[in-house]
Design a protein around this motif. Structure first.
Motif, PDB file in Angstrom:
ATOM      1  N   THR A 116       0.833  -1.204   0.000  1.00  7.82           N
ATOM      2  CA  THR A 116       0.000   0.000   0.000  1.00  7.82           C
ATOM      3  C   THR A 116       0.867   1.254   0.000  1.00  7.82           C
ATOM      4  OG1 THR A 116      -1.760  -1.184   1.141  1.00  7.82           O
ATOM      5  CG2 THR A 116      -1.849   1.219   1.215  1.00  7.82           C
ATOM      6  N   ALA A 117       1.913   1.270   0.802  1.00 10.25           N
ATOM      7  CA  ALA A 117       2.822   2.414   0.834  1.00 10.25           C
ATOM      8  C   ALA A 117       3.588   2.538  -0.484  1.00 10.25           C
ATOM      9  CB  ALA A 117       3.792   2.289   2.005  1.00 10.25           C
ATOM     10  N   ALA A 118       3.980   1.414  -1.069  1.00  6.81           N
ATOM     11  CA  ALA A 118       4.674   1.446  -2.362  1.00  6.81           C
ATOM     12  C   ALA A 118       3.754   1.991  -3.448  1.00  6.81           C
ATOM     13  CB  ALA A 118       5.178   0.050  -2.723  1.00  6.81           C
ATOM     14  N   ARG A 119       2.483   1.655  -3.372  1.00 13.17           N
ATOM     15  CA  ARG A 119       1.527   2.168  -4.359  1.00 13.17           C
ATOM     16  C   ARG A 119       1.447   3.691  -4.293  1.00 13.17           C
ATOM     17  NH1 ARG A 119      -4.090  -0.258  -6.126  1.00 13.17           N
ATOM     18  NH2 ARG A 119      -4.727   1.395  -7.522  1.00 13.17           N
ATOM     19  N   GLU A 120       1.546   4.246  -3.109  1.00 15.01           N
ATOM     20  CA  GLU A 120       1.517   5.703  -2.966  1.00 15.01           C
ATOM     21  C   GLU A 120       2.749   6.333  -3.613  1.00 15.01           C
ATOM     22  OE1 GLU A 120      -0.051   9.369  -2.132  1.00 15.01           O
ATOM     23  OE2 GLU A 120      -1.012   7.404  -2.179  1.00 15.01           O
TER      24      GLU A 120
END
Length: 172
Positions: A116-120
């Motif tokens: 999820t953080a990588a997607r941001e």
């Protein structure tokens, strides 16, 4: 097929340009491109993946990136322990070109904070960097992990990077 016949939606049509069936998953498309890249080292395989994903639109590029990041997360970084490897990714990302910096940052964030953080990080990156970053992720998996056909050898890796990434136009 005879002239005048129309293929069913699931039937393959040779020599017809356009996206593959939407029934084929992004994972299948990435697996096919990875297999072809390892077998041939041809930049056309990388460009074909990018074109297919672009035609699918939506989150297809991100889905492919997330799959490749997941594969890379199974391997140690630079032969170091997890913490040291992530710190090295961050260190190198600060001095790398923008596309490589994005790829290294994605890997570091994916390893420490999750998908999820990588997607941001992906979402905030310039759109012009996302295709080349995905190409770099695919090549990284091809040369470090490979497929049942082996791994992309160093010489073909360098040629592929030059043709598929360095030769790709990137604007900020």
């Amino acid at each position: 097929m005879r002239a005048g016949d129309h293929p069913s939606p699931d039937e393959a049509v040779p020599d017809q340009a356009g996206p593959r069936s939407q029934n084929i998953t992004v994972e299948d498309v990435v697996d096919d491109a990875l297999d072809a890249t390892v077998r041939t080292g041809d930049p056309a395989d990388v460009r074909g993946l990018l074109a297919e994903l672009a035609q699918r639109g939506g989150d297809a590029l991100w889905e492919a990136a997330a799959l490749l990041l997941g594969l890379l997360a199974t391997r140690p970084v630079y032969g170091l322990g997890e913490h040291q490897g992530v710190e090295r990714l961050r260190q190198v990302s600060r001095t790398a070109d923008p596309v490589t910096s994005l790829v290294l940052s994605l890997q570091a964030v994916h390893r420490t904070e999750g998908v999820t953080a990588a997607r941001e990080v992906w979402r905030q990156a310039p759109a012009a960097f996302q295709g080349p970053a995905l190409a770099q992720l695919l090549i990284s998996v091809a040369c470090t992990i490979g497929t049942g056909d082996g791994r992309l050898d160093p010489q073909r890796t360098v040629r592929l990077i030059r043709a598929a990434i360095i030769g790709a136009p990137v604007s900020s």
